[in-house]
Design an enzyme around this catalytic site. Sequence first.
Site, PDB file in Angstrom:
ATOM      1  N   ASP A  93       0.821  -1.206   0.000  1.00 50.45           N
ATOM      2  CA  ASP A  93       0.000   0.000   0.000  1.00 50.45           C
ATOM      3  C   ASP A  93       0.860   1.263   0.000  1.00 50.45           C
ATOM      4  O   ASP A  93       1.792   1.401   0.801  1.00 50.45           O
ATOM      5  CB  ASP A  93      -0.897  -0.016   1.244  1.00 50.45           C
ATOM      6  CG  ASP A  93      -1.744   1.217   1.374  1.00 50.45           C
ATOM      7  OD1 ASP A  93      -2.633   1.414   0.530  1.00 50.45           O
ATOM      8  OD2 ASP A  93      -1.512   2.011   2.317  1.00 50.45           O
ATOM      9  N   GLU A 143       1.412  -0.199  -4.977  1.00 53.87           N
ATOM     10  CA  GLU A 143       0.634   1.016  -5.180  1.00 53.87           C
ATOM     11  C   GLU A 143       1.611   2.155  -4.983  1.00 53.87           C
ATOM     12  O   GLU A 143       2.236   2.270  -3.917  1.00 53.87           O
ATOM     13  CB  GLU A 143      -0.514   1.153  -4.183  1.00 53.87           C
ATOM     14  CG  GLU A 143      -1.315   2.434  -4.433  1.00 53.87           C
ATOM     15  CD  GLU A 143      -2.231   2.810  -3.277  1.00 53.87           C
ATOM     16  OE1 GLU A 143      -3.232   3.499  -3.529  1.00 53.87           O
ATOM     17  OE2 GLU A 143      -1.942   2.441  -2.136  1.00 53.87           O
ATOM     18  N   ASP A 185      -3.482   5.898 -13.014  1.00 52.92           N
ATOM     19  CA  ASP A 185      -3.632   6.739 -14.198  1.00 52.92           C
ATOM     20  C   ASP A 185      -4.755   6.242 -15.093  1.00 52.92           C
ATOM     21  O   ASP A 185      -5.604   7.008 -15.558  1.00 52.92           O
ATOM     22  CB  ASP A 185      -2.328   6.751 -15.006  1.00 52.92           C
ATOM     23  CG  ASP A 185      -1.340   7.804 -14.535  1.00 52.92           C
ATOM     24  OD1 ASP A 185      -1.682   8.601 -13.650  1.00 52.92           O
ATOM     25  OD2 ASP A 185      -0.208   7.825 -15.060  1.00 52.92           O
TER      26      ASP A 185
END
Length: 600
Positions: free
Chosen positions: A256, A289, A313
């Site tokens: 994360d 991420e 994106d």
Amino acid sequence: MSTFEYSYGAQLMAPNRTRFRLWAPSKQKINVEIDGMPPVAMNKLDDGWFEAEAACGAGTLYKYRVSDDLAVPDPASRAQAGDVHDASIVCDPHFYQWQCKDWKGRPWHETVLYELHVGALGGFEGVSNQLAALADLGITAIELMPVADFPGPRNWGYDGVLPYAPDKAYGTPEQLKALVDKAHDLGIMVFLDVVYNHFGPDGNYLGAYAEAFFRDDIKTPWGQAIDFRRKQVRDFFTENAIYWLQEYRFDGLRFDAVHAISEKDWLIEMSERVRAAIPRDRHIHLVLENDDNSAMLLERTATGLFDAQWNDDMHHALHVMLTGEKEGYYAGYINQPEEKLARGLAEGFIYQGETSLYPGGALRGEPSAHLPPTSFVNFLQNHDQIGNRAFGERLTTLANPHALRAASALLLLAPQIPMLFMGEEFGATQPFLYFTSHLTPELADAVRNGRREEFARFNAFSDPALRERIPDPNAEQTFLNSIPVADSELAGSWRDWTKAMLTIRREEIVPRLQGAQSLDTRIVGPRAIKVRWTMGDGTVLMIAVNLSDQPVVISYDHLADGQGGTILYASDGVEDAVPSNQLPAHACIAVLEKEQGAES
């Protein structure tokens, strides 16, 4: 008794002998308090370590006495007797008897991810009960949102404070292992989302005895920054990654928000140590991420690094095209969204060093066109992109249903690794909201008020009365409202369609994925693109998608007589429009072309 020597935690040395270790550089004396025994003084070692052995075995409850008025759980607790403030439990890592012993995993290019929240699906046993249906659907990997122990019975998991302990609200360590075991028996990989960039606000006692674990000279959105300059801190998290992969036999980890970790060299060190600790014949996958769009971390080396990154994106570009939303981070994708989408499909990152309009006009990203398509995990929805909305709306309630179906076809058939969020496979309309169960009223109030104030900067929530309608994260009903249910008439048809798409992917796309690379792209109209990839066997995959409400002109050269093109998928009405070189509104077509040719 263990195959890896962990620095932290309680480790069984024999059936009735346990070694306890704690890094407490802020203290001169530590006792381990074992249930039913007198306190045991721990030996002070070099570099802030304390260690002791005691005549106790699996099932023993214990805490560390760090001061006269404070006894704390083990920061590397393998299981808790209660919640995050309660005693830790000595665990036997070999107690569970694995059934699927020969499982080695699956190659990364076969991955079709399904992200889920364990609590919303009924705990470890509840998830286990759904595995057969997911396997039938065509899912090859499930990804669990974080399970590390958090305060209370309900949480997204990003408020975890005991990274080694599966939360008791979900089940026991053995039930989690049984989930993994059953998934493997069905041919499904299991990934775990881990949080190494911060601790939650309730139940983290490290600062009371290991102040050096944190640093105050940099800030994170979630509290004190973790000091990855220190070896002991690095080891704590590196060993945690090894622990999940080794003891629980997870097939991969999703890390994360690594952009919030200041020492990027630790990421490289960690990935190398993890891969060195796992037998080479196992498929282990490490996924990031990372808002920084760092292509370097995705460049495979002899020692590994990372397999892929969640591609925010691509989500943002598709979301703008499907909904027209333009506030917040969507502001960076509203100009020429079709060009941005085409770049993302062809090259991975959309921002590769350009100035991002949000936040703050900073340069963002690195060139990524040299990376294979499978270096990127694409998605239309995930826990963040739904749950960080004020009312947790899914795209089924925000987008044109035909456009959503076309975008979903693009997601599931493009060479990038696709990910679905629980319920997406049957078109769930229930929201997925942000929820917690903080036991301290002051913290619950702060989270509720803070979340509502967070949305004040958006035009839609400029009215304080509307902000008051944002669901209270700490209310149980907020959690209950987030459970996906296949209760609509369309649920069955959505699921059948998803299964059909994943069958096409399994039979036609996956066998050709290794060695695939972008060939060319073309903008064919507003919110409409045509993209081609040369696949590993030399064939060409063409996908065209039109998310606008008007038809566009498109070349179907490779469907002409004698060209040998095969339609893998076409939205309703598309095949009828092929002779007139049109792609209808809200439509998608995927064609497998036998020969590579330059785009006209």
